[in-house]
Design an enzyme around this catalytic site. Sequence first.
Site, PDB file in Angstrom:
ATOM      1  CB  SER A 170      -0.219   3.316   4.770  1.00  0.00           C
ATOM      2  OG  SER A 170       0.667   2.256   5.105  1.00  0.00           O
ATOM      3  CB  SER A 203      -0.923  -0.001   1.230  1.00  0.00           C
ATOM      4  OG  SER A 203      -0.170   0.231   2.409  1.00  0.00           O
TER       5      SER A 203
END
Length: 292
Positions: A56, A54
């Site tokens: 993040s 991801s």
Amino acid sequence: MNQDKSLDSDDMNQSQEDMPKKFSLWHEIKGIFYILLLVGIVQSFIVKPFYIPSESMMPTLLNGDRLVVSKYPYGWSYASPIFHFLPFFHGRLFGHMPKRGDVVIVVPRGQKSDYIKRVIGLPGDTLSVENGILIINGKPVKRRMMSPAMIPIDQNMPCENNGYLAMEQVTGQDGRRYCKMPRIEETLPNGVRYETLDLGYIPQADDYGPVTIPEGYVFLMGDNRDQSADSRFPLEEHGLGGPVPIESLGGRAEFITFSLDGSAKIWNPLSWFKSFRSGRSGLNLHPTEAKP
């Protein structure tokens, strides 16, 4: 005559020893089992590879990065085995508290998957976020605006806006397309610094707390502050549900081994080499000490 028979018998025994041994399925299964057992022990107690799925932790980590995570810096707990089959229980073997700024993997309560975040708050801290500014024990952390992050656009980093106006696709002088995002350096109270992204005011992410971190817990956040499900968000929103017990920490991120842009095709070996991102192998993931 008897001597000749003895020689013939010796020759026969020697020839039998020289013959290749028959294939044993059970022997091969045992060999594979021991190899897998050794790999499991190493990855549970010493080091394990980790894949970033991801955005993040941008700009520190990109989707497609492969890391080495050490399993022993904080001791061992229910979260240490590579397959999270153990239920949660308190206590760590040879436990140590992480340092502020460490990048760690964590198992959210009630889940079997690993997240990767940064340790921001330690036991006893009172922490809040106001208008996107991190405040620890009543003092805003030191922030410094940097030049925008310019991350090459590829299949693992498409730079899809998703309503965040601060993300912009631009063409660099080299002719490549880049994702341009605001970048801010933060310095924590212990003097370590790292880079974060701030894509704009998002109430759910930029206003939080205050909360006092209990003994035996830590507060974790992603460097991509507006696109990280971390301690600021409840479990129902795939966050960490506030401070997390140190038993849930599975290890510390050490360095990037290599990074892939997502273009590789399994059926085309030539694409495997072209999919490697340049300049990311060997990057140290320990936070930098701020200059006095």
